[in-house]
Each structure stands twice: as structure tokens, then as C-alpha cells.
Design a protein around this motif. Structure first.
Motif, short mmCIF file in Angstrom:
data_model
loop_
_atom_site.label_atom_id
_atom_site.label_comp_id
_atom_site.label_asym_id
_atom_site.label_seq_id
_atom_site.Cartn_x
_atom_site.Cartn_y
_atom_site.Cartn_z
N THR A 1 29.62 -2.96 67.73
CA THR A 1 28.40 -2.14 67.72
C THR A 1 27.42 -2.66 66.69
N ILE A 2 27.92 -3.09 65.53
CA ILE A 2 27.05 -3.66 64.50
C ILE A 2 26.41 -4.95 65.00
N SER B 1 25.46 -5.60 68.00
CA SER B 1 24.33 -5.19 68.85
C SER B 1 23.21 -4.59 68.01
N HIS B 2 23.57 -3.80 67.01
CA HIS B 2 22.58 -3.14 66.15
C HIS B 2 21.72 -4.14 65.41
N GLU C 1 19.37 -6.17 67.67
CA GLU C 1 18.20 -5.42 68.13
C GLU C 1 17.19 -5.21 67.01
N TYR C 2 17.66 -4.83 65.85
CA TYR C 2 16.75 -4.43 64.77
C TYR C 2 16.37 -5.57 63.82
N ASN D 1 30.42 4.24 64.29
CA ASN D 1 30.34 3.56 65.59
C ASN D 1 29.67 4.44 66.63
N LEU E 1 25.80 4.73 65.60
CA LEU E 1 25.02 3.51 65.80
C LEU E 1 24.91 3.14 67.28
N GLY E 2 25.89 3.54 68.07
CA GLY E 2 25.87 3.20 69.49
C GLY E 2 25.18 4.23 70.36
N ILE F 1 20.40 6.98 66.64
CA ILE F 1 19.98 6.04 65.61
C ILE F 1 18.49 5.73 65.69
N HIS F 2 17.95 5.64 66.90
CA HIS F 2 16.54 5.28 67.07
C HIS F 2 15.62 6.38 66.51
#
Length: 479
Positions: free
Chosen positions: A164-165, A167-168, A171-172, A364, A367-368, A372-373
Motif C-alpha cells: 500500500t505504501i 502505491s501511496h 501517487e503522491y 494499511n 492509506l488504501g 486519505i485523500h
């Protein structure tokens, strides 16, 4: 007596006398029931004040090592090794002799005061409770079944969280990596500790920013490292300073906080970021990038991290959820070459057998999710409101008595004040007045600075904190 106290030693002389006599008793130099020199004679032999000897004898008596009787002098206890006498370990000496150094006294005082008193807290580097995603966590707990194993997890940390991190941060922060290159840590501070303990050796030279959070950490001195300073200006640290330091001291590692740096709030320019990476490749110096704040940019624009620009694997990237989600979650991570991550993971296993599954699970899930957004948007808005409140309050209340860089992200305001003001008196008076801050001397070598942290402050109370600080400032300046 051939022995003399070492006046260059930072340890108080009376403590040195206590240790010398204690060791002498253990070795048989001073047998049980033997009479020790009188206070006056010992003071003369050692070239110290009589009061120093009195303090030493009193501590020895408190430990049960000697017996003191008026008119009879000071004797080694007759039952020092007997069954009826219980000798108390000299815990004070053990505390002082440990290889891991304590926090600076000022740091300890600030932490004690903010825990024990109802102060306006402009010192703690964390988010206020109303910016933490408590409701989202409650929703996750109530809607998502916990199906994880309660045994020891993967040495690198929970596999699902690491994916998940991946992907995080893609993206960011535009960082491309994989789960095998990530180690989950107990916040960023454990990450730094593992790096220092595992990848460096006593005597190595490292470069840290000045001022910086790293400046306040005893872990460098505890590890026997030599620290050299990189001055920070509005564009961050200057790579030319690293080059100069390396020529003199052969720098082994450099620690950088490029975005909304703690404490200055500065942002390193893109040209400097690229130059640091060039020097890292040219000189073979690894860069430790500490990135707790880049997602807090008030306008929503995230600068390219050093890690995202790194094409050679020279950067160890450290980040956490402490400054953007919740400090008590204790979720951080290191991204680096797999062989380095494996080495650090082995050390972490020796310390704690791996991270607790519960905070990893909630991290997890959070963040997934879509939470989070919206959460990141919230903290950006809320932190900007707090930044605006402290800046406006300082302008209205203190005017030209204080200077600062107005940050575009992060949670800190680095303020220049009159350098002649005594930092200890200012802190004491401010605490009496009901506000806590961090004196600049804790974080950097230059005099005349303070750090206000507004992330923890509540809207409305921040202004009250500035009023209380201004009153303390005026009081100390008059003295």
C-alpha cells in the motif's frame, strides 16, 4: 593519595571522588572499618573545596558504603559485604555511564512541563487532536474485520502495508519502488537510529543541517560520530558547503530535510536538490532524506523528493504518518537498496522482533481507502489557518521585535529574536506565563532564535500563546 580528580571531565568532581572511593573499597584499597581521610585533609590532598568532599562522603553514606559519626570521622562500613547489610547499587553512576546519551536538559524540561501543566503548547511537533482522523479510524474498526495473524509479522513489516505504501508514494510523491525495498519502523526517529547504528561506525563524519531537528538528537554523539554543519537559508542547505566539508573531513553520510524543513520551514530549491544528487554520485556519499512534511504543502503542490530524482540508488528515504495522520500511530518507513533494508531489518528484529500488527493494519486500511485523500486536504487547510493565525498574531503583537520566514507548508515557524536575551530565562518566564516553545539553541548553533510549532495549537489558543510569549519576552528583556 596519588589519585587526583580530572578537572577536564564533564562529570562533577564530587562524583569522581565517590567513584574513586567506591572502587577502592571494592578492590581492598580501603578495607572494611578503615578510617577515611578527614574532610579537611582529603580536600587539601585533592586540591578541592571541603564542601566537595562533604558532598562525596554524604553520597557514599546514602549508598551504605561508609558510616559517619560526629567526632569519629568517616569509616568504611564494617558490614559492607555482610549478610545484614544490603548494599544499594550506585544507580546514579550507572545512569551516567550508559553509552546512549540522554536528551538535552532543555528538551527534558520542555517535555516535562507540557505533560504536567496546562500550557499553550507551541513546542510539540505533532498535529492537534481535531486534525487526526479519529472518525475514519472508528469507521474502519467497525466495518473491516480484523483477520491478520497475531504472531510475529514479516521482518520488513506487514506485506500488505508495504504494498500500500508503494502505491501511496507513487501517487503522491512520484517515487517508484517495490515492497522488498521498504522497512516499516516505529516512526522516523527509529529509522534514523537504525541507519546511524547499522551503517556508520565511531569516528565517521556526517553532515547535518544547521539548524535542524537532527541537531537536537543525541544519537549521533552516542554512536561516536563527528557531526559537521550545513547552514540552511531560504533555499535549504547548500551543496557547495557539503563539498567544502568533504574535502576537510571525508563526510560519510549527509542528512537532509528538503521540504518545509524543521525548524526553518524552508524548501530546498530544485537546482540544489539536483546538485546534492550529483555530489552524492561523484563522491559516493549516501543521502538520508527525511521527508515528514512534503504532503502538508498548503497549495497542494508536492515538490519532487530527492528520492524521486535519484536514478542511482544513492538516497535512503525516510518518512512516516506522524506529521500527516497521527503521531501515536508510530508508523514510519525507510526506502533503500534491498541489501541495506535487510541489514536494518535484522537490527530492528534484535530490538523489538518487528512492528506491532495493530497499527500496521489500521495504517494499511487508512492509506488504501478514500479517507486519505480527504484527510490530506483537511490538514493542508487547517495547517494554513494555524500558520496564518500565528503570523498575524506575531505581526500585531510583536511587530519588528521578531523576524521569520513565512512557510508554505509544514508545522513550524522559525523566529529570530534579540540574541542577547537569555534563552533559559525566556523559557522559564514563558512557562510561568503559560506557553511552551523550543529555544533555538536546541536546534542550531546560531543565537537568538526560537521555534514555534503551530500544528499542535488550537485555533484561537495560538494567538493567546503569542500574547503570553510576548509578555515573557518583554519581562526578560527588561532584566
Amino acid at each position: 593519595m596519588d589519585w587526583k580528580p580530572d578537572r577536564n571531565d564533564k562529570k562533577p568532581i564530587y562524583k569522581q571522588i565517590v567513584e574513586y572511593i567506591d572502587q577502592g573499597i571494592s578492590s581492598g584499597l580501603f578495607p572494611a572499618d578503615s578510617l577515611l581521610p578527614s574532610e579537611r585533609i582529603l580536600a587539601k590532598e585533592l586540591g578541592v573545596n571541603r564542601s566537595t568532599v562533604v558532598s562525596a562522603y554524604e553520597e557514599l553514606q546514602a549508598l551504605g558504603i561508609v558510616e559517619r559519626k560526629k567526632g569519629s570521622g568517616t569509616r568504611v562500613s564494617t558490614d559492607i559485604w555482610g549478610g545484614s547489610h544490603k548494599r544499594v547499587p550506585n544507580w546514579g553512576r550507572y545512569v551516567e555511564d550508559g553509552s546512549f546519551l540522554p536528551n538535552l536538559p532543555l528538551v527534558q524540561k520542555i517535555r516535562t512541563e507540557i505533560q504536567n501543566n496546562n500550557l499553550v503548547n507551541l513546542a510539540s511537533g505533532e498535529l492537534s487532536a481535531d486534525m487526526m482522523p479519529t472518525e475514519a479510524f472508528q469507521n474502519i474498526f467497525s466495518s473491516q474485520p480484523f483477520l491478520e495473524s497475531l504472531g510475529y509479522d514479516h521482518p520488513l513489516g506487514n506485506k500488505a502495508l508495504r504494498h500500500t505504501i508503494v502505491s501511496h508514494i507513487r501517487e503522491y510523491k512520484k517515487i517508484d519502488t517495490d515492497a522488498s525495498s521498504i522497512l516499516i519502523t516505529s516512526g522516523a526517529q527509529q529509522a534514523l537510529h537504525l541507519i546511524v547504528e547499522c551503517l556508520l561506525k565511531p569516528g565517521d563524519a556526517v553532515a547535518i543541517e544547521d539548524p535542524s531537528y537532527c541537531y537536537s538528537l543525541p544519537l549521533f554523539q552516542s554512536a561516536g560520530l563527528r557531526t559537521f554543519l550545513l547552514p540552511v537559508d531560504k533555499q535549504g542547505a547548500n551543496p557547495e558547503d557539503l563539498l567544502a566539508l568533504h574535502k576537510k573531513h571525508r563526510i560519510r553520510m549527509v542528512f537532509l530535510n528538503p521540504d518545509y524543513q524543521n525548524p526553518t520551514g524552508s524548501v530546498m530549491s530544485i537546482s540544489r536538490r539536483k546538485k546534492f544528487l550529483e555530489l552524492s554520485t561523484e563522491l559516493g556519499i549516501p543521502i538520508i532524506e527525511d521527508d515528514p512534511y512534503s504532503l502538508t504543502s498548503y497549495n497542494g503542490e508536492v515538490n519532487p523528493t530527492l528520492k524521486s530524482l535519484d536514478t542511482n540508488g544513492n538516497v535512503l528515504y525516510v518518512s512516516s504518518l506522524s506529521k500527516i495522520v497521527a503521531s501515536g500511530l508510530r508508523i514510519g518507513w525507510i526506502i533503500g537498496p534491498p541489501q541495506v533494508i535487510q541489514r536494518l531489518a535484522d537490527a530492528k528484529q534484535q530490538v523489538d522482533f518487528g512492528h506491532s500488527i495493530f497499527p500496521q493494519w489500521i495504517a494499511n486500511e487508512f492509506l488504501g481507502s478514500e479517507y486519505i485523500h480527504s484527510h490530506i486536504k483537511l490538514i493542508r487547510t487547517q495547517l494554513k489557518l494555524r500558520r496564518d493565525e500565528i503570523v498575524l498574531s506575531l505581526e500585531e503583537i510583536m511587530g519588528n521585535q521578531i523576524e521569520y520566514l513565512n512557510p508554505a507548508g509544514g508545522i513550524h515557524l522559525w523566529c529570530k529574536i534579540d540574541p542577547s536575551i537569555n534563552k533559559h530565562k525566556l523559557l522559564e518566564e514563558s512557562i510561568r506565563n503559560g506557553v511552551a516553545f523550543v529555544p533555538g539553541a536546541i536546534l542550531g548553533s546560531q543565537k537568538g532564535y526560537v521555534r514555534f510549532t503551530f500544528g499542535r495549537g488550537e485555533i484561537g489558543l495560538i494567538r493567546q500563546g503569542v500574547i503570553r510569549f510576548a509578555e515573557a519576552y518583554c519581562t526578560v528583556k527588561k532584566d
